[in-house]
Design a protein around this motif. Structure first.
Motif, PDB file in Angstrom:
ATOM      1  N   UNK A  15       0.607  -1.394   0.074  1.00 21.84           N
ATOM      2  CA  UNK A  15       0.067  -0.059   0.105  1.00 21.84           C
ATOM      3  C   UNK A  15       0.758   1.462   0.149  1.00 21.84           C
ATOM      4  N   UNK A  16       1.884   1.232   0.793  1.00 21.99           N
ATOM      5  CA  UNK A  16       2.751   2.349   0.852  1.00 21.99           C
ATOM      6  C   UNK A  16       4.013   2.615   0.130  1.00 21.99           C
ATOM      7  N   UNK A  17       4.341   1.423  -0.369  1.00 23.68           N
ATOM      8  CA  UNK A  17       5.766   1.556  -1.171  1.00 23.68           C
ATOM      9  C   UNK A  17       5.582   0.515  -2.410  1.00 23.68           C
ATOM     10  N   UNK A  18       4.489   0.820  -3.447  1.00 26.76           N
ATOM     11  CA  UNK A  18       4.243   0.011  -4.528  1.00 26.76           C
ATOM     12  C   UNK A  18       5.419  -0.032  -5.561  1.00 26.76           C
ATOM     13  N   UNK A  19       6.372   0.607  -5.543  1.00 26.79           N
ATOM     14  CA  UNK A  19       7.548   0.471  -6.460  1.00 26.79           C
ATOM     15  C   UNK A  19       8.552  -0.675  -5.682  1.00 26.79           C
ATOM     16  N   UNK A  20       8.085  -1.460  -4.857  1.00 30.10           N
ATOM     17  CA  UNK A  20       9.102  -2.421  -4.461  1.00 30.10           C
ATOM     18  C   UNK A  20       8.476  -3.776  -4.494  1.00 30.10           C
ATOM     19  N   UNK A  21       7.278  -3.814  -5.273  1.00 29.98           N
ATOM     20  CA  UNK A  21       6.724  -4.981  -5.616  1.00 29.98           C
ATOM     21  C   UNK A  21       7.494  -5.667  -6.427  1.00 29.98           C
ATOM     22  N   UNK A  22       7.734  -7.195  -6.087  1.00 32.50           N
ATOM     23  CA  UNK A  22       8.521  -7.837  -7.010  1.00 32.50           C
ATOM     24  C   UNK A  22       9.884  -7.897  -6.348  1.00 32.50           C
ATOM     25  N   UNK A  23      10.214  -7.146  -5.571  1.00 30.94           N
ATOM     26  CA  UNK A  23      11.602  -7.206  -4.986  1.00 30.94           C
ATOM     27  C   UNK A  23      11.665  -7.913  -3.844  1.00 30.94           C
ATOM     28  N   UNK A  24      12.949  -8.495  -3.370  1.00 45.71           N
ATOM     29  CA  UNK A  24      13.252  -9.112  -2.214  1.00 45.71           C
ATOM     30  C   UNK A  24      13.984  -8.319  -1.286  1.00 45.71           C
ATOM     31  N   UNK A  25      13.869  -8.985  -0.017  1.00 42.59           N
ATOM     32  CA  UNK A  25      14.542  -8.211   1.101  1.00 42.59           C
ATOM     33  C   UNK A  25      14.581  -9.328   2.255  1.00 42.59           C
ATOM     34  N   UNK A  26      15.097  -8.713   3.302  1.00 40.36           N
ATOM     35  CA  UNK A  26      15.226  -9.732   4.643  1.00 40.36           C
ATOM     36  C   UNK A  26      14.471  -8.943   5.681  1.00 40.36           C
ATOM     37  N   UNK A  27      13.648  -9.721   6.412  1.00 37.51           N
ATOM     38  CA  UNK A  27      13.095  -9.475   7.481  1.00 37.51           C
ATOM     39  C   UNK A  27      14.228  -9.112   8.865  1.00 37.51           C
ATOM     40  N   UNK A  28      13.922  -8.051   9.393  1.00 42.35           N
ATOM     41  CA  UNK A  28      15.084  -7.731  10.506  1.00 42.35           C
ATOM     42  C   UNK A  28      14.317  -7.741  12.042  1.00 42.35           C
ATOM     43  N   UNK A  29      12.889  -8.110  12.029  1.00 35.80           N
ATOM     44  CA  UNK A  29      12.336  -8.066  13.324  1.00 35.80           C
ATOM     45  C   UNK A  29      12.795  -9.166  14.073  1.00 35.80           C
ATOM     46  N   UNK A  30      12.949  -9.099  15.410  1.00 38.30           N
ATOM     47  CA  UNK A  30      13.492 -10.385  16.157  1.00 38.30           C
ATOM     48  C   UNK A  30      12.134 -11.100  16.804  1.00 38.30           C
ATOM     49  N   UNK A  31      11.258 -10.353  16.934  1.00 34.72           N
ATOM     50  CA  UNK A  31       9.848 -11.133  17.224  1.00 34.72           C
ATOM     51  C   UNK A  31       8.735 -10.198  16.527  1.00 34.72           C
ATOM     52  N   UNK A  32       7.561 -10.863  16.552  1.00 37.26           N
ATOM     53  CA  UNK A  32       6.494 -10.313  15.737  1.00 37.26           C
ATOM     54  C   UNK A  32       6.142  -8.957  16.322  1.00 37.26           C
ATOM     55  N   UNK A  33       5.910  -8.086  15.390  1.00 37.68           N
ATOM     56  CA  UNK A  33       5.919  -6.425  15.591  1.00 37.68           C
ATOM     57  C   UNK A  33       4.347  -6.357  16.293  1.00 37.68           C
TER      58      UNK A  33
END
Length: 65
Positions: A15-33
């Motif tokens: 919803x807030x970053x539509x230009x990132x659809x299809x890109x990959x990244x890494x989760x950095x949260x240690x626990x569920x937010x």
């Protein structure tokens, strides 16, 4: 869906970053937010990588790779 720190994910919608659809990244949260928004960093786009460092996504917007 729950994620763990270090999980590689792909953005399937945003919803807030539509230009990132299809890109990959890494989760950095240690626990569920508490607010339901997972922090993801990685090659998500020059603006986020340069100025923000990470982006927030709801669980239905990302999927494990």
């Amino acid at each position: 869906m729950n994620f763990q720190s270090g999980d590689e994910v792909v953005v399937i919608s945003s919803e807030f970053h539509p230009n990132t659809v299809g890109k990959t990244g890494v989760v950095i949260d240690e626990a569920p937010p508490f607010n339901g928004v997972w922090s993801v960093e990685g090659p998500l786009g020059w603006f986020i990588d340069t100025f923000v460092g990470c982006a927030g996504y709801r669980a239905h917007e990302i999927r494990k790779v």
